[in-house]
Design an enzyme around this catalytic site. Structure first.
Site, PDB file in Angstrom:
ATOM      1  N   SER A 143       0.842  -1.195   0.000  1.00 48.37           N
ATOM      2  CA  SER A 143       0.000   0.000   0.000  1.00 48.37           C
ATOM      3  C   SER A 143       0.873   1.239   0.000  1.00 48.37           C
ATOM      4  O   SER A 143       2.068   1.187   0.318  1.00 48.37           O
ATOM      5  CB  SER A 143      -0.877  -0.005   1.263  1.00 48.37           C
ATOM      6  OG  SER A 143      -1.536   1.218   1.474  1.00 48.37           O
ATOM      7  N   TYR A 156      -2.458  -0.296  10.340  1.00 48.91           N
ATOM      8  CA  TYR A 156      -2.417  -0.601   8.906  1.00 48.91           C
ATOM      9  C   TYR A 156      -1.039  -0.271   8.331  1.00 48.91           C
ATOM     10  O   TYR A 156      -0.470  -1.060   7.569  1.00 48.91           O
ATOM     11  CB  TYR A 156      -3.504   0.188   8.179  1.00 48.91           C
ATOM     12  CG  TYR A 156      -3.720  -0.251   6.760  1.00 48.91           C
ATOM     13  CD1 TYR A 156      -4.389  -1.437   6.464  1.00 48.91           C
ATOM     14  CD2 TYR A 156      -3.258   0.527   5.691  1.00 48.91           C
ATOM     15  CE1 TYR A 156      -4.590  -1.840   5.155  1.00 48.91           C
ATOM     16  CE2 TYR A 156      -3.458   0.130   4.391  1.00 48.91           C
ATOM     17  CZ  TYR A 156      -4.124  -1.057   4.122  1.00 48.91           C
ATOM     18  OH  TYR A 156      -4.316  -1.448   2.814  1.00 48.91           O
TER      19      TYR A 156
END
Length: 300
Positions: A143, A156
């Site tokens: 990501s 995250y």
């Protein structure tokens, strides 16, 4: 972005984790269109069966938690027995939670890292023997969060930074055996996870105030096409949005840049963050809800 044919993929067998919805589902469908037999792994059996049906003959669905090593090894064994091996593994399964670290319940924070980091490691461990036999390719979905710190998304970011580092370490270890390892980077992409995060007004406001182009939500289909091309070409780095390639070159400066503006933004949102803190006890979106149901069913 127009679809391109990738003849090198035809006849291959691919495992896609987190395939019940979102990016995993779309990528599995595109792989199937290229003649790939897709083995779908996830927590939602009805949704997985529906995706398998969309993928056509030869596709198979496996209900398994990526943090359950025994379940993943069972899938790997069945893939060998039924389909003769595995050529491609896409470690895509992931969940997310948001909010200040101090306000996030430890089980929710830790579960994100467990799924996103340890689940990806468990996926690699289960399928690496098969990839060695077929000189295959592992794509780890990371990501923008691996490249740039995102306040209010500590779990995250920690998980995605971890899987990026893990993949970079693994790649040279297995290269001599003919196994390729790649890392895919995506910014905010229109999936259940991102839509779930945007239901939190404070998090949505914080995201909208990020600098362009980090504040945009991107359609998933162009990103899927770039991931598909990266798989076909066995690339070491795959960028779901082209501008992410430039972020690689400046990532060292980003913590200081974000550290300069984020405290003011978080202070501006403090009242709203405090008022909504009880809503952040679990991962966001439909995928987060599926993970919670699966753990409850196991007594976890």
């Amino acid at each position: 972005m127009s679809k391109r044919a990738h003849p090198a993929l035809a006849g291959k067998t691919a495992v896609v984790t987190g395939a019940a919805r979102g990016l995993g589902r779309l990528l599995a469908l595109r792989l199937a269109q290229e003649g790939v037999r897709c083995l779908l792994v996830g927590l939602e059996p009805e949704e997985l069966d529906a995706v398998a049906a969309e993928c056509g003959a030869g596709a198979a669905a496996f209900e398994a938690d990526v943090t359950d090593a025994r379940a993943l090894h069972a899938v790997a064994d069945e893939a060998e027995e039924r389909f003769g091996g595995v050529d491609i593994v896409v470690a895509n399964a992931g969940i997310a939670t948001g909010g200040p670290f101090a306000d996030t319940p430890a089980p929710a924070f830790d579960r994100v890292i467990e799924v996103n980091l340890l689940g990806s490691i468990a996926t690699a461990r289960a399928f690496l023997p098969a990839l060695r036999r077929r000189r295959g390719y592992l794509l780890q979905v990371a990501s923008l969060a691996a490249l740039a710190p995102a306040p209010l998304m500590g779990a995250y970011c920690a998980g995605k930074a971890g899987v990026e580092a893990f993949a970079h370490c693994l790649a040279p270890e297995v290269a001599a055996e003919g196994v390729g390892v790649g890392v895919a980077y995506l910014s905010w992409t229109d999936t259940d996870m991102v839509r779930g995060a945007d239901e939190d007004a404070a998090l949505a406001q914080m995201r909208r105030r990020l600098p362009w182009p980090m504040n945009r939500t991107y359609a998933p289909e162009p990103a899927v096409e770039r991931l598909l091309e990266g798989i076909a070409r066995r690339r070491a780095h795959v960028y779901g949005q082209p501008w992410l390639r430039a972020v690689q070159g400046v990532r060292g400066a980003l913590p200081a840049l974000i550290g300069a503006f984020a405290p003011r933004e978080i202070a501006r949102l403090r009242t709203e963050l405090e008022a909504t803190r009880d809503r952040r006890a679990a991962a966001v979106g439909a995928g987060g809800a599926a993970d919670m149901r699966a753990r409850a069913g196991r007594g976890g």
